[in-house]
Design an enzyme around this catalytic site. Structure first.
Site, PDB file in Angstrom:
ATOM      1  N   THR A 124     -20.215  16.145 -10.285  1.00 43.76           N
ATOM      2  CA  THR A 124     -20.179  17.014 -11.392  1.00 43.76           C
ATOM      3  C   THR A 124     -19.323  18.327 -10.928  1.00 43.76           C
ATOM      4  O   THR A 124     -19.548  18.729  -9.759  1.00 43.76           O
ATOM      5  CB  THR A 124     -21.196  17.415 -11.975  1.00 43.76           C
ATOM      6  OG1 THR A 124     -22.060  16.242 -12.353  1.00 43.76           O
ATOM      7  CG2 THR A 124     -21.319  17.964 -13.198  1.00 43.76           C
ATOM      8  N   GLY A 175     -15.866  22.049 -14.676  1.00 44.26           N
ATOM      9  CA  GLY A 175     -15.163  21.470 -15.753  1.00 44.26           C
ATOM     10  C   GLY A 175     -15.142  19.964 -15.863  1.00 44.26           C
ATOM     11  O   GLY A 175     -14.321  19.459 -16.806  1.00 44.26           O
ATOM     12  N   THR A 205     -28.243  18.113  -6.678  1.00 43.60           N
ATOM     13  CA  THR A 205     -29.360  18.112  -6.381  1.00 43.60           C
ATOM     14  C   THR A 205     -29.518  17.982  -4.981  1.00 43.60           C
ATOM     15  O   THR A 205     -28.634  17.400  -4.214  1.00 43.60           O
ATOM     16  CB  THR A 205     -30.092  16.702  -6.796  1.00 43.60           C
ATOM     17  OG1 THR A 205     -29.960  16.844  -8.293  1.00 43.60           O
ATOM     18  CG2 THR A 205     -31.549  16.451  -6.636  1.00 43.60           C
ATOM     19  N   TYR A 242     -13.834   3.706  -9.055  1.00 44.52           N
ATOM     20  CA  TYR A 242     -14.657   2.211  -9.248  1.00 44.52           C
ATOM     21  C   TYR A 242     -15.781   2.260  -8.505  1.00 44.52           C
ATOM     22  O   TYR A 242     -16.834   1.968  -8.852  1.00 44.52           O
ATOM     23  CB  TYR A 242     -13.619   1.352  -9.099  1.00 44.52           C
ATOM     24  CG  TYR A 242     -12.222   1.438 -10.060  1.00 44.52           C
ATOM     25  CD1 TYR A 242     -12.197   1.132 -11.258  1.00 44.52           C
ATOM     26  CD2 TYR A 242     -11.143   2.239  -9.452  1.00 44.52           C
ATOM     27  CE1 TYR A 242     -11.278   1.281 -12.044  1.00 44.52           C
ATOM     28  CE2 TYR A 242     -10.143   2.210 -10.287  1.00 44.52           C
ATOM     29  CZ  TYR A 242     -10.138   1.865 -11.338  1.00 44.52           C
ATOM     30  OH  TYR A 242      -8.894   2.129 -12.332  1.00 44.52           O
ATOM     31  N   GLU A 252     -28.042   4.313 -10.098  1.00 40.75           N
ATOM     32  CA  GLU A 252     -28.629   5.624 -10.474  1.00 40.75           C
ATOM     33  C   GLU A 252     -29.358   5.854 -11.883  1.00 40.75           C
ATOM     34  O   GLU A 252     -30.360   6.134 -12.006  1.00 40.75           O
ATOM     35  CB  GLU A 252     -27.703   6.699 -10.353  1.00 40.75           C
ATOM     36  CG  GLU A 252     -27.778   7.928 -10.670  1.00 40.75           C
ATOM     37  CD  GLU A 252     -26.761   8.991 -10.657  1.00 40.75           C
ATOM     38  OE1 GLU A 252     -25.768   8.722  -9.965  1.00 40.75           O
ATOM     39  OE2 GLU A 252     -26.888  10.009 -11.459  1.00 40.75           O
ATOM     40  N   ARG A 253     -28.605   5.180 -12.972  1.00 44.65           N
ATOM     41  CA  ARG A 253     -29.083   5.276 -14.137  1.00 44.65           C
ATOM     42  C   ARG A 253     -30.006   4.409 -14.566  1.00 44.65           C
ATOM     43  O   ARG A 253     -31.374   5.075 -15.138  1.00 44.65           O
ATOM     44  CB  ARG A 253     -27.860   5.209 -15.200  1.00 44.65           C
ATOM     45  CG  ARG A 253     -26.830   6.092 -15.235  1.00 44.65           C
ATOM     46  CD  ARG A 253     -26.975   7.522 -15.390  1.00 44.65           C
ATOM     47  NE  ARG A 253     -25.863   8.352 -15.470  1.00 44.65           N
ATOM     48  CZ  ARG A 253     -25.650   9.611 -14.878  1.00 44.65           C
ATOM     49  NH1 ARG A 253     -26.647   9.962 -14.110  1.00 44.65           N
ATOM     50  NH2 ARG A 253     -24.457  10.180 -14.924  1.00 44.65           N
TER      51      ARG A 253
HETATM   52  C1  LIG Z   1     -31.225  18.501 -12.995  1.00 47.08           C
HETATM   53  C2  LIG Z   1     -29.733  18.054 -12.823  1.00 47.08           C
HETATM   54  C3  LIG Z   1     -29.357  17.453 -11.683  1.00 47.08           C
HETATM   55  C4  LIG Z   1     -28.103  17.039 -11.398  1.00 47.08           C
HETATM   56  N1  LIG Z   1     -27.818  16.560 -10.522  1.00 47.08           N
HETATM   57  C5  LIG Z   1     -26.591  16.080 -10.144  1.00 47.08           C
HETATM   58  C6  LIG Z   1     -26.205  15.720  -8.589  1.00 47.08           C
HETATM   59  O1  LIG Z   1     -26.814  15.617  -7.880  1.00 47.08           O
HETATM   60  N2  LIG Z   1     -24.833  15.362  -8.430  1.00 47.08           N
HETATM   61  C7  LIG Z   1     -24.106  15.496  -9.456  1.00 47.08           C
HETATM   62  O2  LIG Z   1     -22.715  15.214  -9.379  1.00 47.08           O
HETATM   63  N3  LIG Z   1     -24.395  15.701 -10.830  1.00 47.08           N
HETATM   64  C8  LIG Z   1     -25.677  16.129 -10.976  1.00 47.08           C
HETATM   65  N4  LIG Z   1     -25.908  16.417 -12.282  1.00 47.08           N
HETATM   66  C9  LIG Z   1     -25.157  16.581 -13.487  1.00 47.08           C
HETATM   67  C10 LIG Z   1     -25.125  15.407 -14.383  1.00 47.08           C
HETATM   68  O3  LIG Z   1     -24.907  14.324 -13.707  1.00 47.08           O
HETATM   69  C11 LIG Z   1     -24.401  15.907 -15.506  1.00 47.08           C
HETATM   70  O4  LIG Z   1     -24.738  17.018 -16.128  1.00 47.08           O
HETATM   71  C12 LIG Z   1     -23.993  14.724 -16.436  1.00 47.08           C
HETATM   72  O5  LIG Z   1     -22.876  14.013 -15.765  1.00 47.08           O
HETATM   73  C13 LIG Z   1     -23.214  15.418 -17.961  1.00 47.08           C
HETATM   74  O6  LIG Z   1     -22.093  16.362 -17.516  1.00 47.08           O
HETATM   75  P1  LIG Z   1     -22.158  17.650 -18.115  1.00 47.08           P
HETATM   76  O7  LIG Z   1     -23.286  18.537 -18.076  1.00 47.08           O
HETATM   77  O8  LIG Z   1     -20.942  18.248 -17.672  1.00 47.08           O
HETATM   78  O9  LIG Z   1     -22.048  17.413 -19.717  1.00 47.08           O
HETATM   79  P2  LIG Z   1     -20.713  17.077 -20.458  1.00 47.08           P
HETATM   80  O10 LIG Z   1     -19.987  15.965 -19.840  1.00 47.08           O
HETATM   81  O11 LIG Z   1     -19.825  18.040 -20.728  1.00 47.08           O
HETATM   82  O12 LIG Z   1     -21.268  16.491 -21.966  1.00 47.08           O
HETATM   83  C14 LIG Z   1     -21.839  17.542 -22.942  1.00 47.08           C
HETATM   84  C15 LIG Z   1     -22.415  16.808 -24.198  1.00 47.08           C
HETATM   85  O13 LIG Z   1     -21.303  15.924 -24.710  1.00 47.08           O
HETATM   86  C16 LIG Z   1     -21.731  14.575 -24.636  1.00 47.08           C
HETATM   87  N5  LIG Z   1     -20.758  13.892 -24.372  1.00 47.08           N
HETATM   88  C17 LIG Z   1     -19.719  13.827 -23.363  1.00 47.08           C
HETATM   89  N6  LIG Z   1     -18.693  12.928 -23.604  1.00 47.08           N
HETATM   90  C18 LIG Z   1     -19.186  12.210 -24.694  1.00 47.08           C
HETATM   91  C19 LIG Z   1     -18.581  11.092 -25.357  1.00 47.08           C
HETATM   92  N7  LIG Z   1     -17.248  10.564 -24.943  1.00 47.08           N
HETATM   93  N8  LIG Z   1     -18.892  10.711 -26.563  1.00 47.08           N
HETATM   94  C20 LIG Z   1     -20.013  11.315 -27.219  1.00 47.08           C
HETATM   95  N9  LIG Z   1     -20.630  12.286 -26.590  1.00 47.08           N
HETATM   96  C21 LIG Z   1     -20.136  12.730 -25.390  1.00 47.08           C
HETATM   97  C22 LIG Z   1     -22.954  14.412 -23.617  1.00 47.08           C
HETATM   98  O14 LIG Z   1     -23.807  13.308 -23.879  1.00 47.08           O
HETATM   99  C23 LIG Z   1     -23.631  15.694 -23.778  1.00 47.08           C
HETATM  100  O15 LIG Z   1     -24.642  15.721 -24.515  1.00 47.08           O
HETATM  101  C24 LIG Z   1     -27.268  17.068 -12.513  1.00 47.08           C
HETATM  102  C25 LIG Z   1     -27.539  17.489 -13.968  1.00 47.08           C
HETATM  103  C26 LIG Z   1     -28.837  18.112 -13.960  1.00 47.08           C
HETATM  104  C27 LIG Z   1     -29.212  18.701 -15.323  1.00 47.08           C
END
Ligand SMILES: Cc1cc2nc3c(=O)[nH]c(=O)nc-3n(C[C@H](O)[C@H](O)[C@H](O)COP(=O)(O)OP(=O)(O)OC[C@H]3O[C@@H](n4cnc5c(N)ncnc54)[C@H](O)[C@@H]3O)c2cc1C
Length: 316
Positions: free
Chosen positions: A143, A146, A175, A256, A265-266
């Protein structure tokens, strides 16, 4: 006819039934790991919520063999199948400490699987073996400020320069980012190639003394609504040089590779959530049996029994 609360409210969401994917060996692990979690993790949960979980508990998990459950014995693992991971995630729900569960799951089910699947023998010896032992902690950098769900739009770049790659960019919500020795990092090696321009690297971010390597820094420690026991950070990479042999998997196939990683993971994340809901159900049920109002345990009121039935069905 049953009249007592105990016999009326009987949750049946799998606690006493063995699912067909689990063998007796899985159940033995469940028993030993649950008992470890209750004894050595659960009592510390409030302290860790204040100060993060300590690295020593991951080392302890490594010593007990709980990190390498699904990895071959030649790397220090237990040689079990994937379902052991699921038992581990379920057992961790007894910690009452989502932050620790999260930090450990990132290490066991997000960072190490791609190293095991894609890593060279040298990478496995250097990162997988000490990670299984609990001597090294890893984090995963997908992540960015942006780019979250839309992984292909990441901007962190890795530019080839002789025998090295030079990394620039930032990652957020990472994390274990404040403590990890290394990061499995998703980068763009060819910014014009879309999904086919993404590559993974294993990047050392701290030396053996915990000092950050040149060009790497934690730009921000993030405050969260919950899971305070887990450190979450925004990371910055400015001209961080990585040896070319730290490329993980095939150059250009990182999208990929990471899509494969995200599936495991999920699933582990989902199982952690369902198990957590089971623990909350159990605690709520205990309370409903103890708490009395109008001369009886509140669990004997029909409306509350309906709520339990509804909750149990949803968890199931
Ligand atoms: C506690 C915590 C720990 C984390 N740890 C890690 C880590 O170790 N490494 C790492 O890389 N990331 C980590 N993350 C990040 C996490 O994987 C991201 O938050 C996640 O991938 C979503 O990205 P975003 O927050 O940018 O949301 P966005 O992608 O900006 O999404 C915002 C909203 O829009 C919705 N959305 C997005 N695309 C679509 C679509 N095509 N159709 C419909 N709805 C959509 C999403 O469901 C969400 O509700 C962590 C997050 C948290 C909260």
């Amino acid at each position: 006819m049953a009249t007592g609360t105990e016999s009326v409210i009987k949750p049946d969401h799998g606690a006493s039934r063995k699912h067909f994917i689990f063998t007796d060996e899985h159940e033995q692990l469940r028993e030993s790991m649950e008992s470890w979690v209750k004894k050595e993790v659960h009592p510390n949960r409030f302290e860790w919520e204040e100060n993060y979980w300590p690295d020593s508990i991951l080392k302890r998990a490594g010593d007990l063999g709980y990190i390498g459950l699904c990895y071959p014995e030649e790397y220090g693992g237990q040689g079990g199948d994937y379902f052991y991971s699921l038992v581990r995630a379920e057992a961790l729900s007894y910690s009452g400490c989502g932050g620790f569960n999260m930090g450990m799951a990132v290490h066991t089910d997000m960072v190490t699987p791609p190293i095991h699947l894609l890593g060279t023998e040298e990478q496995k010896q250097r990162y997988l073996v000490p990670s299984i032992a609990g001597d090294m902690i890893g984090c995963l950098g997908i992540t960015e400020p942006g780019a979250g769900s839309d992984v292909a739009s990441i901007r962190t770049t890795a530019r080839r320069d002789g025998d090295e790659y030079v990394i620039n960019g930032s990652k957020t919500f990472i994390t274990n980012g404040k403590r990890a020795n290394y990061i499995v990092l998703v980068t763009k090696t060819d910014p014009d190639a879309g999904h086919d321009g993404i590559s993974l690297f294993i990047v050392d971010i701290r030396d053996e003394n915990g000092v950050e390597v040149e060009g790497f820094s934690v730009s921000q420690e993030l405050e969260k609504m919950g899971m305070h026991a887990s450190d979450t950070a925004e990371l910055s990479f400015q001209d961080v040089r990585v040896p070319a042999e730290n490329l993980l998997g095939t150059e250009g196939k990182g999208f990929y590779h990471i899509s494969w990683e995200l599936q495991g993971e999920r699933l582990v994340g989902a199982i952690g959530c369902v198990s957590g809901a089971e623990r909350v159900f159990e605690r709520t049920l205990e309370y409903a049996k103890e708490r009395e109002a109008f001369g009886r345990p509140i669990g004997k009121f029909q409306t509350i029994r309906h709520k339990f039935a509804e909750m149990s069905t949803q968890i199931e």
